[in-house]
Scaffold this motif. Structure first.
Motif, PDB file in Angstrom:
ATOM      1  N   SER A   1      25.770  58.801  18.247  1.00 54.97           N
ATOM      2  CA  SER A   1      24.864  59.929  18.276  1.00 54.97           C
ATOM      3  C   SER A   1      24.729  60.433  19.705  1.00 54.97           C
ATOM      4  N   VAL A   2      24.500  61.698  19.833  1.00 53.28           N
ATOM      5  CA  VAL A   2      24.375  62.337  21.133  1.00 53.28           C
ATOM      6  C   VAL A   2      22.938  62.205  21.617  1.00 53.28           C
ATOM      7  N   CYS A   3      22.779  61.766  22.852  1.00 50.22           N
ATOM      8  CA  CYS A   3      21.432  61.593  23.408  1.00 50.22           C
ATOM      9  C   CYS A   3      21.100  62.657  24.436  1.00 50.22           C
ATOM     10  N   GLU A  24      21.125  52.080  27.833  1.00 46.82           N
ATOM     11  CA  GLU A  24      21.954  51.505  26.763  1.00 46.82           C
ATOM     12  C   GLU A  24      22.925  52.530  26.181  1.00 46.82           C
ATOM     13  N   LEU A  25      23.293  53.524  26.946  1.00 42.38           N
ATOM     14  CA  LEU A  25      24.141  54.611  26.465  1.00 42.38           C
ATOM     15  C   LEU A  25      25.447  54.647  27.224  1.00 42.38           C
ATOM     16  N   TYR A  26      26.451  55.225  26.607  1.00 40.24           N
ATOM     17  CA  TYR A  26      27.668  55.595  27.318  1.00 40.24           C
ATOM     18  C   TYR A  26      27.411  56.975  27.907  1.00 40.24           C
ATOM     19  N   GLU A  27      27.962  57.219  29.081  1.00 41.54           N
ATOM     20  CA  GLU A  27      27.734  58.516  29.717  1.00 41.54           C
ATOM     21  C   GLU A  27      29.019  58.987  30.350  1.00 41.54           C
ATOM     22  N   ILE A  28      29.306  60.268  30.195  1.00 42.61           N
ATOM     23  CA  ILE A  28      30.439  60.880  30.874  1.00 42.61           C
ATOM     24  C   ILE A  28      29.910  61.986  31.778  1.00 42.61           C
ATOM     25  N   ILE A  29      30.388  61.982  33.013  1.00 43.05           N
ATOM     26  CA  ILE A  29      30.082  63.054  33.956  1.00 43.05           C
ATOM     27  C   ILE A  29      31.410  63.690  34.326  1.00 43.05           C
ATOM     28  N   TYR A  30      31.527  64.983  34.098  1.00 44.93           N
ATOM     29  CA  TYR A  30      32.737  65.743  34.389  1.00 44.93           C
ATOM     30  C   TYR A  30      32.430  66.740  35.498  1.00 44.93           C
ATOM     31  N   ILE A  75      27.292  66.694  31.820  1.00 41.70           N
ATOM     32  CA  ILE A  75      26.936  65.309  31.501  1.00 41.70           C
ATOM     33  C   ILE A  75      26.618  65.218  30.013  1.00 41.70           C
ATOM     34  N   ALA A  76      27.200  64.220  29.376  1.00 40.39           N
ATOM     35  CA  ALA A  76      26.839  63.905  27.996  1.00 40.39           C
ATOM     36  C   ALA A  76      26.637  62.398  27.916  1.00 40.39           C
ATOM     37  N   SER A  77      25.607  61.984  27.222  1.00 42.19           N
ATOM     38  CA  SER A  77      25.405  60.557  26.985  1.00 42.19           C
ATOM     39  C   SER A  77      25.288  60.351  25.484  1.00 42.19           C
ATOM     40  N   LEU A  78      25.804  59.221  25.040  1.00 36.64           N
ATOM     41  CA  LEU A  78      25.812  58.960  23.624  1.00 36.64           C
ATOM     42  C   LEU A  78      25.620  57.493  23.316  1.00 36.64           C
ATOM     43  N   SER A  79      25.146  57.271  22.130  1.00 39.51           N
ATOM     44  CA  SER A  79      24.968  55.921  21.621  1.00 39.51           C
ATOM     45  C   SER A  79      26.098  55.656  20.637  1.00 39.51           C
ATOM     46  N   SER A  80      26.717  54.495  20.759  1.00 38.62           N
ATOM     47  CA  SER A  80      27.816  54.149  19.852  1.00 38.62           C
ATOM     48  C   SER A  80      27.880  52.642  19.682  1.00 38.62           C
ATOM     49  N   ASN A  81      28.131  52.224  18.469  1.00 35.35           N
ATOM     50  CA  ASN A  81      28.347  50.811  18.182  1.00 35.35           C
ATOM     51  C   ASN A  81      29.821  50.518  17.923  1.00 35.35           C
ATOM     52  N   SER A  82      30.674  51.426  18.317  1.00 35.31           N
ATOM     53  CA  SER A  82      32.107  51.307  18.082  1.00 35.31           C
ATOM     54  C   SER A  82      32.716  50.170  18.911  1.00 35.31           C
ATOM     55  N   GLU A  83      33.506  49.359  18.251  1.00 31.56           N
ATOM     56  CA  GLU A  83      34.194  48.264  18.939  1.00 31.56           C
ATOM     57  C   GLU A  83      35.194  48.803  19.957  1.00 31.56           C
ATOM     58  N   CYS A  88      37.111  49.598  25.509  1.00 31.72           N
ATOM     59  CA  CYS A  88      37.660  50.513  26.517  1.00 31.72           C
ATOM     60  C   CYS A  88      36.690  50.826  27.650  1.00 31.72           C
ATOM     61  N   PHE A  89      35.394  50.788  27.356  1.00 30.62           N
ATOM     62  CA  PHE A  89      34.367  51.083  28.349  1.00 30.62           C
ATOM     63  C   PHE A  89      33.306  49.983  28.272  1.00 30.62           C
ATOM     64  N   PRO A  90      33.662  48.772  28.740  1.00 26.12           N
ATOM     65  CA  PRO A  90      32.749  47.628  28.587  1.00 26.12           C
ATOM     66  C   PRO A  90      31.402  47.864  29.274  1.00 26.12           C
ATOM     67  N   ASP A  91      30.408  47.146  28.797  1.00 22.18           N
ATOM     68  CA  ASP A  91      29.085  47.181  29.429  1.00 22.18           C
ATOM     69  C   ASP A  91      29.228  46.870  30.916  1.00 22.18           C
ATOM     70  N   ASN A  92      28.363  47.482  31.712  1.00 18.86           N
ATOM     71  CA  ASN A  92      28.297  47.234  33.160  1.00 18.86           C
ATOM     72  C   ASN A  92      29.582  47.602  33.909  1.00 18.86           C
TER      73      ASN A  92
END
Length: 154
Positions: A1-3, A24-30, A75-83, A88-92
């Motif tokens: 989901s998009v946060c 607790e989100l993934y974030e992309i900054i372009y 900037i977009a941040s999202l929540s995902s439970n995808s393995e 590919c983008f591990p925590d920390n």
């Protein structure tokens, strides 16, 4: 989901003077235009137009402009439970990438769909009351395609 979905035009002297942001989100900054410094660690990483950084969950991060160039970022941040996202983008962690022209087209379409669906000036994504649900779904689909493209090119 998009946060969050944000677009910023930052002045050359923009600095983030607070403690690093952690969530607790993934974030992309372009970086669309200008020079942007990812300053989370001891040595700042210079980001130029076409560069992006993806933060894994719980990575403490902060950024600044270089003092000479105004900068435009998405900037977009999202929540995902995808393995696959966790792999590919591990925590920390943070991952720097150069966005290809095909990925840039997807990102542009995602942003356009996002602007139609969300109030991009809100701190957290707030759907526009008059926007049909389909606009949000189109944005989410484009963001998913963007991340799949990025993962596929790694």
């Amino acid at each position: 989901s998009v946060c969050t979905l944000r677009h910023f035009e930052l002045p050359a002297r923009f600095t983030y003077d607070h403690q690093p942001e952690v969530h607790e989100l993934y974030e992309i900054i372009y970086v669309e235009n200008g020079i942007f410094l990812e300053t989370s660690e001891e040595s700042p990483v210079v980001m130029r137009p076409g560069d992006a950084v993806i933060f894994g969950r719980n990575y403490p991060h902060k950024q600044n402009c270089d003092g000479e160039h105004s900068t435009s970022i998405f900037i977009a941040s999202l929540s995902s439970n995808s393995e696959i996202m966790r792999q590919c983008f591990p925590d920390n962690t943070r991952t720097f990438i150069s966005i290809s022209s095909e990925q840039r087209s997807i990102l542009s379409a995602a942003f356009e769909a996002g602007v139609n669906a969300y109030d991009i000036n809100a701190h957290y994504c707030k759907s526009k009351e008059t926007a049909p649900y389909i606009n949000r779904q189109i944005f989410i689909n484009y963001i998913e395609i963007l991340f799949l493209q990025i993962i596929n090119s790694k």
